[in-house]
Design a protein around this motif. Structure first.
Motif, PDB file in Angstrom:
ATOM      1  N   GLU A  61       0.829  -1.207   0.000  1.00  0.00           N
ATOM      2  CA  GLU A  61       0.000   0.000   0.000  1.00  0.00           C
ATOM      3  C   GLU A  61       0.866   1.262   0.000  1.00  0.00           C
ATOM      4  N   ARG A  62       1.936   1.253   0.782  1.00  0.00           N
ATOM      5  CA  ARG A  62       2.828   2.425   0.787  1.00  0.00           C
ATOM      6  C   ARG A  62       3.435   2.643  -0.589  1.00  0.00           C
ATOM      7  N   GLY A  63       3.868   1.558  -1.215  1.00  0.00           N
ATOM      8  CA  GLY A  63       4.449   1.678  -2.547  1.00  0.00           C
ATOM      9  C   GLY A  63       3.445   2.169  -3.577  1.00  0.00           C
ATOM     10  N   LEU A  64       2.226   1.637  -3.515  1.00  0.00           N
ATOM     11  CA  LEU A  64       1.186   2.064  -4.453  1.00  0.00           C
ATOM     12  C   LEU A  64       0.824   3.533  -4.244  1.00  0.00           C
ATOM     13  N   ARG A  65       0.707   3.933  -2.986  1.00  0.00           N
ATOM     14  CA  ARG A  65       0.353   5.335  -2.714  1.00  0.00           C
ATOM     15  C   ARG A  65       1.443   6.281  -3.202  1.00  0.00           C
ATOM     16  N   ARG A  66       2.696   5.882  -3.068  1.00  0.00           N
ATOM     17  CA  ARG A  66       3.785   6.725  -3.573  1.00  0.00           C
ATOM     18  C   ARG A  66       3.683   6.879  -5.085  1.00  0.00           C
ATOM     19  N   ARG A  67       3.366   5.788  -5.775  1.00  0.00           N
ATOM     20  CA  ARG A  67       3.193   5.877  -7.230  1.00  0.00           C
ATOM     21  C   ARG A  67       2.014   6.781  -7.581  1.00  0.00           C
ATOM     22  N   GLU A  68       0.910   6.576  -6.891  1.00  0.00           N
ATOM     23  CA  GLU A  68      -0.283   7.375  -7.171  1.00  0.00           C
ATOM     24  C   GLU A  68      -0.026   8.860  -6.930  1.00  0.00           C
ATOM     25  N   ALA A  69       0.724   9.166  -5.874  1.00  0.00           N
ATOM     26  CA  ALA A  69       1.010  10.570  -5.558  1.00  0.00           C
ATOM     27  C   ALA A  69       1.807  11.245  -6.663  1.00  0.00           C
ATOM     28  N   GLU A  70       2.546  10.442  -7.428  1.00  0.00           N
ATOM     29  CA  GLU A  70       3.346  10.991  -8.530  1.00  0.00           C
ATOM     30  C   GLU A  70       2.665  10.799  -9.878  1.00  0.00           C
ATOM     31  N   GLY A  71       1.401  10.354  -9.844  1.00  0.00           N
ATOM     32  CA  GLY A  71       0.651  10.190 -11.082  1.00  0.00           C
ATOM     33  C   GLY A  71       1.071   9.000 -11.917  1.00  0.00           C
ATOM     34  N   LYS A  72       1.721   8.020 -11.291  1.00  0.00           N
ATOM     35  CA  LYS A  72       2.185   6.843 -12.027  1.00  0.00           C
ATOM     36  C   LYS A  72       1.106   5.761 -12.036  1.00  0.00           C
ATOM     37  N   ASP A  73       1.076   5.001 -13.117  1.00  0.00           N
ATOM     38  CA  ASP A  73       0.029   4.005 -13.329  1.00  0.00           C
ATOM     39  C   ASP A  73       0.219   2.790 -12.419  1.00  0.00           C
ATOM     40  N   ILE A  74      -0.879   2.297 -11.882  1.00  0.00           N
ATOM     41  CA  ILE A  74      -0.849   1.052 -11.109  1.00  0.00           C
ATOM     42  C   ILE A  74      -1.875   0.053 -11.637  1.00  0.00           C
ATOM     43  N   SER A  75      -2.556   0.399 -12.721  1.00  0.00           N
ATOM     44  CA  SER A  75      -3.704  -0.394 -13.172  1.00  0.00           C
ATOM     45  C   SER A  75      -3.339  -1.804 -13.616  1.00  0.00           C
ATOM     46  N   SER A  76      -2.115  -2.000 -14.092  1.00  0.00           N
ATOM     47  CA  SER A  76      -1.737  -3.324 -14.593  1.00  0.00           C
ATOM     48  C   SER A  76      -0.886  -4.112 -13.602  1.00  0.00           C
TER      49      SER A  76
END
Length: 366
Positions: A185-200
Motif C-alpha cells: 500500500e505504501r508503494g502504491l500510494r507513492r506511485r499514485e502521488a506521482e501520477g504513475k500508473d498502477i492499473s496493470s
C-alpha cells in the motif's frame, strides 16, 4: 476472458473452480510440460525458484546440457553461480511466454511468471531491489518473489513503488501478511502521488500453508506434544482464512496466494476466495482425479476446537495466528522462515553443483 463452452460435467475440478469462483489457479513450477497441463485446466500463472530450477534441469538435463555448454562458451569468465542464475532466468522467460496471452487478456492481474530473488539476499534490501528490477525486465509478464524478512519488507515497498509486481514469499503468518500488505500500500500510494500508473500491477502475498503445518509436526516430536490427530493439518488453513477476512475488511490491494501443499484442504478449504492457489503439478493431478466437491468454503470457519487446541499447545501457532504475534524484527528468526531459507539457499548450492558438473566434469567418474 471468455469461458470455454465445455459442459460442466466434463470440466475438471480445477477448471470448475476457475470458471465458477473468483479463485485463480497458478502452477507451482516453470516446467513447460507441467504448465501446459495446468493452463489446460484453468491456470493463469506459474512460479520458478532455485528448487524448481534444479528439479527441472535434473529431469530435462539431456535437453538443457547443450544450453549450459553454450553459455559456458559465451561467457568464459562466468562463475557457476552466474551460469546457474542465467538458467533460472531462461527457464522463467520460457514459461512466461506461455502465459502472455493470459496476461494480455487479464490486463496484468494474471498471466505472470513468478521468479524468485536470490534467497541469499534475504538480509540485503538494496540487493533484493536491484535484482527485482533486473528480473522485472526479463519479460513484460514477470512477477518477482521477495522474501518476507526484515530486509524484504522495505524491498517490497520500494519494488512496488518502482512499478514491479511482487509476490511476497517465505511467508507463513498473519503478521507477515499484514506487513506485506502495508508495504505494498505504501508503494502504491507513492506511485499514485506521482501520477504513475498502477492499473496493470498484480501483487500477491503467499502464505506457505503447508510449511506452518510441517513445523507444528516437528514440534510434536521434539516436545512430546499430544493433540487430536489431524489438527495440525488445519494450522495453515486457519491462518489463511483469518488473513483473508482481515484483508477484505481493510481493503488491501493485494491478493493472497496459497502454496506449499500438504493436503487437499490447502485447495478445497480456500475455494471461493478472490485469491490464488498454487499447487504443484502432482497435486493438481490428484485434485483433478478426486471426487472432492468444488464449492466455496473460504468463509466456512475452522472448527473452534481445532483452533483452541493449536493455540493452547503451540506458541508458534499463536504467533502465526495473532495480529501482533510477530514483529518485523522477529520475521527472520521464526522457525518456518529459517527452515525455508535454509532449503532455498541449499538449492543455490545444488544449482552450482549441477553447472559445475558440466563446467568441470569429474575426471574420476568420466
Amino acid at each position: 476472458m471468455a469461458l470455454p463452452s465445455t459442459p460442466v460435467s466434463q470440466r475438471s475440478p480445477l477448471q470448475l473452480m476457475t470458471q465458477s469462483t473468483p479463485t485463480r489457479l497458478w502452477n507451482d513450477s516453470a516446467s513447460v510440460d507441467e504448465l501446459t497441463y495446468s493452463i489446460e485446466h484453468g491456470a493463469v500463472g506459474a512460479t520458478c525458484n532455485p528448487v524448481i530450477a534444479v528439479t527441472i534441469l535434473k529431469k530435462e538435463m539431456a535437453s538443457w546440457r547443450p544450453r549450459i555448454e553454450s553459455l559456458l562458451r559465451e561467457r568464459p569468465a562466468a562463475t557457476e553461480d552466474q551460469i546457474g542464475w542465467r538458467l533460472v532466468e531462461e527457464l522463467s522467460v520460457r514459461a512466461a511466454a506461455l502465459l502472455k496471452p493470459i496476461f494480455a487478456a487479464h490486463r496484468g492481474k494474471n498471466g505472470r511468471l513468478s521468479i524468485q530473488t536470490d534467497p541469499r539476499f534475504y538480509r540485503d534490501t538494496a540487493a533484493i531491489v536491484e535484482q527485482a528490477g533486473a528480473f522485472d525486465k526479463l519479460a513484460t509478464n514477470m512477477i518477482v518473489k521477495i522474501p518476507v524478512t526484515r530486509a524484504g519488507i522495505p524491498a517490497i515497498e520500494e519494488a512496488t513503488y518502482r512499478g514491479i509486481s511482487i509476490n511476497a514469499t517465505v511467508s507463513f503468518t498473519l503478521p507477515q501478511s499484514i506487513a506485506v500488505a502495508e508495504a505494498v500500500e505504501r508503494g502504491l500510494r507513492r506511485r499514485e502521488a506521482e501520477g504513475k500508473d498502477i492499473s496493470s500491477m498484480g501483487p500477491v502475498c503467499t502464505i506457505m500453508v503447508g510449511r506452518l503445518d510441517d513445523w507444528l509436526k516437528v514440534l510434536i516430536e521434539k516436545n512430546g506434544i499430544s493433540v487430536d490427530p489431524g489438527y495440525t493439518e488445519w494450522a495453515g488453513v486457519a491462518v489463511f482464512k483469518k488473513t483473508y477476512k482481515l484483508f477484505r475488511e481493510r481493503g488491501y490491494r493485494i491478493r493472497l496466494l496459497s502454496a506449499a501443499f500438504r493436503n487437499h484442504m490447502h485447495w478445497s478449504e480456500l475455494i471461493g476466495a478472490d485469491a490464488v492457489v498454487s499447487p504443484p503439478y502432482a497435486w493438481q493431478k490428484r485434485f483433478n482425479a478426486s471426487e472432492i466437491e468444488v464449492r466455496p468454503r473460504i468463509d466456512d470457519p475452522v472448527d473452534p476446537k481445532v483452533v483452541d487446541q493449536l493455540l493452547t499447545h503451540f506458541p508458534d501457532f499463536r504467533r502465526a495466528y495473532s495480529e501482533g504475534g510477530l514483529s518485523v524484527d522477529e520475521f527472520d528468526h521464526f522457525p518456518p522462515t529459517v527452515r525455508t531459507l535454509r532449503q532455498f539457499i541449499a538449492a543455490c548450492s545444488d544449482l552450482d553443483a549441477l553447472v559445475r558438473d558440466v563446467m568441470l566434469p569429474n575426471p574420476d567418474t568420466a
